[in-house]
Design a protein around this motif. Sequence first.
Motif, short mmCIF file in Angstrom:
data_model
loop_
_atom_site.label_atom_id
_atom_site.label_comp_id
_atom_site.label_asym_id
_atom_site.label_seq_id
_atom_site.Cartn_x
_atom_site.Cartn_y
_atom_site.Cartn_z
N VAL A 10 -3.73 3.36 -0.54
CA VAL A 10 -4.19 2.78 -1.80
C VAL A 10 -3.20 1.71 -2.21
N HIS A 23 -3.14 16.00 0.93
CA HIS A 23 -2.50 14.74 1.31
C HIS A 23 -1.19 14.62 0.53
N VAL A 60 -4.71 1.14 7.08
CA VAL A 60 -4.89 2.44 7.72
C VAL A 60 -4.34 2.42 9.14
N TRP A 113 -4.75 8.52 3.73
CA TRP A 113 -5.27 7.73 2.61
C TRP A 113 -4.32 6.57 2.38
N TYR A 173 0.84 -1.20 0.00
CA TYR A 173 0.00 0.00 0.00
C TYR A 173 0.88 1.25 0.00
N ASP A 188 -7.44 -3.28 3.55
CA ASP A 188 -7.46 -1.81 3.58
C ASP A 188 -7.49 -1.26 5.01
N SER A 243 -5.34 13.13 8.69
CA SER A 243 -6.08 12.27 7.78
C SER A 243 -5.11 11.40 6.99
N ARG A 282 -2.45 13.84 5.24
CA ARG A 282 -2.74 15.28 5.30
C ARG A 282 -2.14 15.80 6.61
#
Lengths: 121, 318
Positions: free
Chosen positions: A81, A47, A62, A79, A35, A58, A77, A40
């Motif tokens: 992916v 970000h 995180v 993200w 990943y 997923d 924050s 942010r």
Amino acid sequence: MSDVTAEGGHGAVPTGPEVPVEPKASTARRDWPLYEVFVRGKRGLNHVHVGSLHAPDDEMAVHAARDLYTRRNEGVSIWVVQAADITASSPDEKDPMFAPSGDKVYRHPTFYEIPDNVPHM
Amino acid sequence: MSAPTLDRPAAPDEAALQAQFDATIAADHRIEPRDWMPEAYRKGLVRQIAQHAHSEIIGMQPEGDWLLAAPSLRRKAILLAKVQDEAGHGMYLYSAAETLGADRADLTDKLIERKQKYSSIFNYPTLTYADVGVIGWLVDGAAICNQVPLCRSSYGPYARAMIRVCKEESFHQRQGYELLMTMMRGTDGQRAMVQDAVDRWWWPSLMMFGPPDDDSPNSAQSMAWGVKRHSNDELRQRFVDMTVPQAAVLGVTLPDPELALDPDTGRYRFGAIDWTEFKQVLAGNGPCNDERIARRRAARDDNAWVTEAATAYAGKHA
């Protein structure tokens, strides 16, 4: 009746789709996808890519990203992916991909000459 | 009506790619993961970054040994945060190595099979709590000297990982020095404990910078490529010059009778390093080599069921 194999050194064991397969310890970890992580830093900022990690899914990605990249309030924050889902341009920044913007100097404000006595411009 | 086909340039030949790589290095720009790079550059970086990552991970052990014996909750929380940081540093570095095509599980296997090395310093034992302080002060201090210039390394992901590491390393050094100052304000026994730890860690800390410049096989190419920015001896000298005044404030003696300020250069001269010991420890014959590798192997094998369970859970919820 399933097929039987002795591969793996545990004696003869049944094989087939109905038999649960225990992944080999040495390969399980490799199956966790990679990943890419974006953080942010604070409200008002974009970000930004900070690095990568492996995680089974997923949600775990995180959690792991929080532990790895925000131990000192570095973010508000996160993200994540999967790296495999990112489509990138060609690596070369001199690539023709970016050439079309090179000769369009009229897109920049400095292209236009304005007399010094025109205020607020 | 069909869209016109895009003109794709022919793949540039290797000489052109090499010329472009050389120009990027010469301009002090960064090489990024998807750029073409010479195979030796890639391999050298994987070797260096993996070795660096392994050092962070193995480096959790000497201090981790004191987590359950920390003298107060405050010290325990600090040490826990520090050891967790070392794990994080290892992960940043493995992440950088993976951008070069390395596989992190494979790198761990190579560490356990002793095919890749880690810093010699972590093969020494931590005998008292003063060692926790001295590791923060000297070992992390030496690491900072090594790592600050690497923030400008020519390989982008490595340089960015180093920036992150260096920000956190400062906490490591300061907590160690503060711990030692606290002990030095304590009893005679505590002061003796600090001096004993300094005596044991000083020379191994100097060895952390690697062999002298005339005996460092990988250095010249590394410097030419901008992977390294300063020679081993230059960084070692910087560390000595920074550390001597810190030792004076702390009130400890560095165990080197030849240590003296050179009035002409303003730098400290120091005695000869025992490179035989360094080579012995690197060859696997240090006090704790076997123990460190055995514990890393156990961490991989004994916890494999956790990663398998997580994989199985993810599979069911996919």
